[in-house]
Design a protein around this motif. Structure first.
Motif: not given
Length: 93
Positions: A68-88
């Motif tokens: 039940n905790v994994l969806p929030e963790l996955d969402s955070i990881a996805a947003s970090v990956n998107e931010s990193g891609a945007t910055i790069a």
């Protein structure tokens, strides 16, 4: 100092120590206190407590709660990956 007076980072540290001492219920208590104090918008700040929460649930054999905790963790990881891609992408241009 009462444990509820500790800042969230200190409580995450206490939770990690509780897991190291094979006390997942105490770790879960600390993690849940942190998550109650931090609004959902503080996503990166919540991530360590969520990770501890998953580990504590698994140590307790509560696979359903860990999942039940994994969806929030996955969402955070996805947003970090998107931010990193945007910055790069911005640096490349």
């Amino acid at each position: 100092v009462c444990s509820s007076d500790l800042d969230p980072l200190a409580q995450v540290g206490q939770a990690a120590l509780a897991l190291d001492r094979a006390n997942p219920r105490e770790a879960l208590d600390y993690a849940e206190r942190v998550l109650r104090r931090l609004p959902e918008g503080d996503r990166l700040e919540r991530m360590p407590a969520l990770e501890i929460q998953v580990r504590a649930f698994l140590a307790l054999g509560d696979l359903a709660s860990a999942r039940n905790v994994l969806p929030e963790l996955d969402s955070i990881a996805a947003s970090v990956n998107e931010s990193g891609a945007t910055i790069a992408g911005g640096e490349a241009g």
